[in-house]
Design a protein around this motif. Structure first.
Motif, PDB file in Angstrom:
ATOM      1  N   PRO A  32      33.329  50.258 -17.763  1.00 27.59           N
ATOM      2  CA  PRO A  32      34.254  49.580 -16.852  1.00 27.59           C
ATOM      3  C   PRO A  32      33.563  48.549 -15.974  1.00 27.59           C
ATOM      4  CG  PRO A  32      33.746  51.780 -16.043  1.00 27.59           C
ATOM      5  CD  PRO A  32      33.111  51.672 -17.405  1.00 27.59           C
ATOM      6  N   SER A  33      34.293  47.521 -15.626  1.00 25.64           N
ATOM      7  CA  SER A  33      33.861  46.539 -14.639  1.00 25.64           C
ATOM      8  C   SER A  33      34.753  46.689 -13.418  1.00 25.64           C
ATOM      9  CB  SER A  33      33.935  45.127 -15.205  1.00 25.64           C
ATOM     10  OG  SER A  33      35.220  44.858 -15.709  1.00 25.64           O
ATOM     11  N   PRO A  34      34.205  46.991 -12.240  1.00 23.70           N
ATOM     12  CA  PRO A  34      35.031  47.200 -11.047  1.00 23.70           C
ATOM     13  C   PRO A  34      35.748  45.917 -10.625  1.00 23.70           C
ATOM     14  CG  PRO A  34      32.794  48.065 -10.747  1.00 23.70           C
ATOM     15  CD  PRO A  34      32.782  47.235 -11.985  1.00 23.70           C
ATOM     16  N   PHE A  35      36.763  46.078  -9.804  1.00 22.34           N
ATOM     17  CA  PHE A  35      37.403  44.924  -9.196  1.00 22.34           C
ATOM     18  C   PHE A  35      36.410  44.220  -8.261  1.00 22.34           C
ATOM     19  CE2 PHE A  35      41.409  47.498  -9.795  1.00 22.34           C
ATOM     20  CZ  PHE A  35      41.937  46.675 -10.779  1.00 22.34           C
ATOM     21  N   GLY A  48      26.503  40.946   4.528  1.00 22.97           N
ATOM     22  CA  GLY A  48      26.133  41.041   3.120  1.00 22.97           C
ATOM     23  C   GLY A  48      26.610  42.284   2.416  1.00 22.97           C
ATOM     24  N   LEU A  49      27.793  42.765   2.771  1.00 24.99           N
ATOM     25  CA  LEU A  49      28.395  43.898   2.072  1.00 24.99           C
ATOM     26  C   LEU A  49      28.717  43.461   0.645  1.00 24.99           C
ATOM     27  CD1 LEU A  49      29.352  46.812   2.946  1.00 24.99           C
ATOM     28  CD2 LEU A  49      31.645  45.808   3.115  1.00 24.99           C
ATOM     29  N   PRO A  50      28.129  44.099  -0.371  1.00 24.82           N
ATOM     30  CA  PRO A  50      28.295  43.591  -1.737  1.00 24.82           C
ATOM     31  C   PRO A  50      29.663  43.912  -2.334  1.00 24.82           C
ATOM     32  CG  PRO A  50      26.994  45.588  -1.777  1.00 24.82           C
ATOM     33  CD  PRO A  50      27.220  45.266  -0.325  1.00 24.82           C
ATOM     34  N   LEU A  51      30.066  43.100  -3.286  1.00 23.35           N
ATOM     35  CA  LEU A  51      31.222  43.424  -4.105  1.00 23.35           C
ATOM     36  C   LEU A  51      30.915  44.647  -4.960  1.00 23.35           C
ATOM     37  CD1 LEU A  51      32.047  39.827  -5.412  1.00 23.35           C
ATOM     38  CD2 LEU A  51      33.211  41.035  -3.561  1.00 23.35           C
ATOM     39  N   ALA A  52      31.945  45.335  -5.390  1.00 23.38           N
ATOM     40  CA  ALA A  52      31.739  46.439  -6.339  1.00 23.38           C
ATOM     41  C   ALA A  52      31.068  45.891  -7.591  1.00 23.38           C
ATOM     42  CB  ALA A  52      33.076  47.082  -6.680  1.00 23.38           C
ATOM     43  N   SER A  53      30.036  46.587  -8.079  1.00 24.64           N
ATOM     44  CA  SER A  53      29.174  46.058  -9.139  1.00 24.64           C
ATOM     45  C   SER A  53      29.227  46.931 -10.390  1.00 24.64           C
ATOM     46  CB  SER A  53      27.717  45.990  -8.653  1.00 24.64           C
ATOM     47  OG  SER A  53      27.632  45.344  -7.408  1.00 24.64           O
ATOM     48  N   PRO A  54      29.180  46.326 -11.577  1.00 26.89           N
ATOM     49  CA  PRO A  54      29.202  47.121 -12.819  1.00 26.89           C
ATOM     50  C   PRO A  54      27.902  47.881 -13.025  1.00 26.89           C
ATOM     51  CG  PRO A  54      28.873  44.800 -13.318  1.00 26.89           C
ATOM     52  CD  PRO A  54      29.151  44.878 -11.839  1.00 26.89           C
ATOM     53  N   ALA A  55      28.015  49.071 -13.601  1.00 25.15           N
ATOM     54  CA  ALA A  55      26.820  49.869 -13.898  1.00 25.15           C
ATOM     55  C   ALA A  55      26.082  49.347 -15.132  1.00 25.15           C
ATOM     56  CB  ALA A  55      27.203  51.335 -14.099  1.00 25.15           C
ATOM     57  N   LYS A  56      26.845  48.829 -16.096  1.00 29.69           N
ATOM     58  CA  LYS A  56      26.235  48.273 -17.304  1.00 29.69           C
ATOM     59  C   LYS A  56      25.936  46.793 -17.083  1.00 29.69           C
ATOM     60  CE  LYS A  56      26.957  47.514 -22.273  1.00 29.69           C
ATOM     61  NZ  LYS A  56      26.609  46.076 -22.204  1.00 29.69           N
ATOM     62  N   GLY A 208      24.936  33.999  10.688  1.00 30.03           N
ATOM     63  CA  GLY A 208      23.770  33.389  11.292  1.00 30.03           C
ATOM     64  C   GLY A 208      22.499  34.202  11.102  1.00 30.03           C
ATOM     65  N   ALA A 209      22.532  35.206  10.208  1.00 33.75           N
ATOM     66  CA  ALA A 209      21.365  36.073  10.001  1.00 33.75           C
ATOM     67  C   ALA A 209      21.230  36.420   8.528  1.00 33.75           C
ATOM     68  CB  ALA A 209      21.502  37.356  10.833  1.00 33.75           C
ATOM     69  N   THR A 210      20.058  36.917   8.165  1.00 36.01           N
ATOM     70  CA  THR A 210      19.766  37.356   6.799  1.00 36.01           C
ATOM     71  C   THR A 210      20.029  38.857   6.672  1.00 36.01           C
ATOM     72  OG1 THR A 210      18.093  35.641   6.498  1.00 36.01           O
ATOM     73  CG2 THR A 210      17.980  37.533   5.031  1.00 36.01           C
ATOM     74  N   ASP A 211      20.733  39.253   5.618  1.00 36.50           N
ATOM     75  CA  ASP A 211      21.041  40.663   5.363  1.00 36.50           C
ATOM     76  C   ASP A 211      20.414  41.102   4.042  1.00 36.50           C
ATOM     77  OD1 ASP A 211      22.596  40.336   7.596  1.00 36.50           O
ATOM     78  OD2 ASP A 211      24.506  40.431   6.528  1.00 36.50           O
ATOM     79  N   VAL A 212      20.090  42.379   3.951  1.00 42.10           N
ATOM     80  CA  VAL A 212      19.527  42.965   2.734  1.00 42.10           C
ATOM     81  C   VAL A 212      20.304  44.238   2.405  1.00 42.10           C
ATOM     82  CG1 VAL A 212      17.480  43.958   1.628  1.00 42.10           C
ATOM     83  CG2 VAL A 212      17.225  42.031   3.214  1.00 42.10           C
ATOM     84  N   ALA A 213      20.647  44.409   1.133  1.00 44.90           N
ATOM     85  CA  ALA A 213      21.377  45.606   0.699  1.00 44.90           C
ATOM     86  C   ALA A 213      20.734  46.179  -0.556  1.00 44.90           C
ATOM     87  CB  ALA A 213      22.845  45.286   0.434  1.00 44.90           C
ATOM     88  N   SER A 214      20.838  47.496  -0.709  1.00 41.68           N
ATOM     89  CA  SER A 214      20.339  48.179  -1.904  1.00 41.68           C
ATOM     90  C   SER A 214      21.340  49.268  -2.276  1.00 41.68           C
ATOM     91  CB  SER A 214      18.969  48.789  -1.623  1.00 41.68           C
ATOM     92  OG  SER A 214      18.482  49.483  -2.754  1.00 41.68           O
ATOM     93  N   TRP A 215      21.636  49.399  -3.580  1.00 35.61           N
ATOM     94  CA  TRP A 215      22.617  50.387  -4.018  1.00 35.61           C
ATOM     95  C   TRP A 215      22.434  50.747  -5.486  1.00 35.61           C
ATOM     96  CZ3 TRP A 215      23.485  45.267  -3.348  1.00 35.61           C
ATOM     97  CH2 TRP A 215      24.128  44.551  -4.364  1.00 35.61           C
ATOM     98  N   ALA A 216      23.082  51.826  -5.878  1.00 32.30           N
ATOM     99  CA  ALA A 216      23.103  52.273  -7.267  1.00 32.30           C
ATOM    100  C   ALA A 216      24.539  52.253  -7.764  1.00 32.30           C
ATOM    101  CB  ALA A 216      22.519  53.679  -7.389  1.00 32.30           C
ATOM    102  N   SER A 217      24.731  51.807  -9.010  1.00 34.52           N
ATOM    103  CA  SER A 217      26.053  51.795  -9.644  1.00 34.52           C
ATOM    104  C   SER A 217      26.031  52.677 -10.884  1.00 34.52           C
ATOM    105  CB  SER A 217      26.457  50.372 -10.037  1.00 34.52           C
ATOM    106  OG  SER A 217      26.583  49.544  -8.909  1.00 34.52           O
ATOM    107  N   MET A 218      27.110  53.420 -11.109  1.00 40.78           N
ATOM    108  CA  MET A 218      27.175  54.302 -12.270  1.00 40.78           C
ATOM    109  C   MET A 218      28.541  54.233 -12.925  1.00 40.78           C
ATOM    110  SD  MET A 218      29.474  56.921 -11.498  1.00 40.78           S
ATOM    111  CE  MET A 218      28.979  58.144 -12.692  1.00 40.78           C
ATOM    112  N   SER A 219      28.583  54.620 -14.210  1.00 39.60           N
ATOM    113  CA  SER A 219      29.851  54.795 -14.915  1.00 39.60           C
ATOM    114  C   SER A 219      29.707  55.949 -15.894  1.00 39.60           C
ATOM    115  CB  SER A 219      30.266  53.516 -15.651  1.00 39.60           C
ATOM    116  OG  SER A 219      29.302  53.136 -16.612  1.00 39.60           O
ATOM    117  N   TYR A 220      30.812  56.642 -16.139  1.00 41.40           N
ATOM    118  CA  TYR A 220      30.776  57.814 -17.028  1.00 41.40           C
ATOM    119  C   TYR A 220      32.094  57.904 -17.778  1.00 41.40           C
ATOM    120  CZ  TYR A 220      30.284  62.596 -18.692  1.00 41.40           C
ATOM    121  OH  TYR A 220      30.205  63.707 -19.484  1.00 41.40           O
TER     122      TYR A 220
END
Length: 332
Positions: A32-35, A48-56, A208-220
């Motif tokens: 699946p590819s998230p919205f 810098g809140l990321p969009l929902a990201s595909p696991a594949k 006006g600032a730099t943001d950094v984000a880190s996350w894990a995406s999964m699908s099953y």
């Protein structure tokens, strides 16, 4: 023994066999590819809140363009002991994303946003939409349509006052992803993002600032026609030029969704998005968010796909009243 099955019966059986194989082919094994959505509040879009990201991730030598268009509309008035907020706005958020495979198991994403804050045109249709579904209208009926007003006061000091159309480039981000696991049934990828201060904080198109984000995406894959997907991570927000007295540096975010494949070309999805508070505030609109996005995807051909979705605030008053999303995926 002589075959007593009538020709009509054979045709009917053949039809259902064909239907079975159609519903069981490899297209249902697609991950699946998230919205391509998130909290579309003007006070959230600047971070810098990321969009929902595909696991594949993409395969070797593959790339794609994603054009995602979100229209959100909200009207809200909230007060605490030291804060007063009134917001009546329609925001158009256009994202141009380019994904490319760097080498085996690695992918780069470039995200270019453009943001427009205005009075919009959806106030009347949204009133009708809420009434038809019996959804709460809050204070909508008490105010005129198609006006823009953002006014926030902290300790009797005005922090933001916008009453005219604003539009500008948003904060550009670069995201690097690694495919940690991939089979026909499941996938796991890790993402790292850096958001640069290319927007305009005075127009609420950047922080006006730099943001950094880190996350894990999964699908099953649950069955041939049903998938689960989700992600979870942390966001670090640099010292913002917007709401400097109450803005936080850290936030957590997550989403979870389910995909139903109705046919080769058509799928339905429901997606729950949450994030912790981006501000140290007693107001719901500046606090943690829970929203539900539901809609579907239509596969045009092997290279193109369209998403259609509607997002509603589950935690009432914490995010825009409604958000409409259309995304066009093009594989190169």
């Amino acid at each position: 023994m002589r075959n007593t099955k009538k020709p009509a019966d054979c045709k009917i059986s053949g039809f259902f066999l064909l239907l079975f194989f159609t519903l069981s082919n490899n297209s249902f094994a697609q991950h699946p590819s998230p919205f391509s959505t998130r909290n579309e509040s003007p006070f959230s879009l600047i971070y810098g809140l990321p969009l929902a990201s595909p696991a594949k991730l993409l395969e070797n030598n593959q790339s794609r363009w994603i054009s995602s268009f979100n229209i959100s509309n909200t009207i809200n008035s909230q007060t605490s002991n030291s804060e007063n907020l009134f917001i009546d706005i329609e925001t158009w958020h256009v994202n141009f994303l380019y994904d490319t495979n760097l080498k085996e198991n690695w992918m780069l994403r470039v995200q270019l946003p453009y943001i427009v804050h205005s009075g919009g045109f959806l106030d009347s249709p949204i009133d009708s939409y809420h009434q038809a579904l019996g959804l709460p209208e809050n204070i909508r009926p008490d105010f005129p349509h198609e006006q823009i007003n953002i006014d926030y006061n902290l300790n009797n000091q005005n922090q933001v006052n916008i009453n005219s159309r604003q539009n500008a480039l948003g904060d550009i981000s670069f995201q690097l992803a690694w495919q940690a696991h991939l089979t026909n049934r499941s996938a796991l990828s890790y993402w790292l993002s850096i958001k640069l201060p290319t927007g305009n904080e005075d127009k609420l198109t950047g922080s006006g600032a730099t943001d950094v984000a880190s996350w894990a995406s999964m699908s099953y894959r649950l069955t041939d026609t049903r998938w689960l997907y989700g992600q979870g991570g942390l966001l670090y927000m640099g010292d913002s030029d917007v709401f400097t007295d109450i803005h936080k540096n850290w936030a957590g975010f997550a989403n979870a969704g389910i995909k139903f494949q109705l046919w080769n070309e058509i799928e339905l999805k429901a997606q729950l998005d949450v994030h912790s508070a981006l501000y140290d505030s007693k107001l719901d609109f500046l606090n943690q968010v829970i929203q539900l996005t539901f809609g579907g995807s239509y596969t045009i051909n092997s290279k193109q796909k369209l998403d259609f979705a509607i997002a509603e605030d589950i935690k009432e008053g914490s995010s825009p009243d409604v958000n409409f999303n259309i995304s066009w995926w093009i594989y190169l």
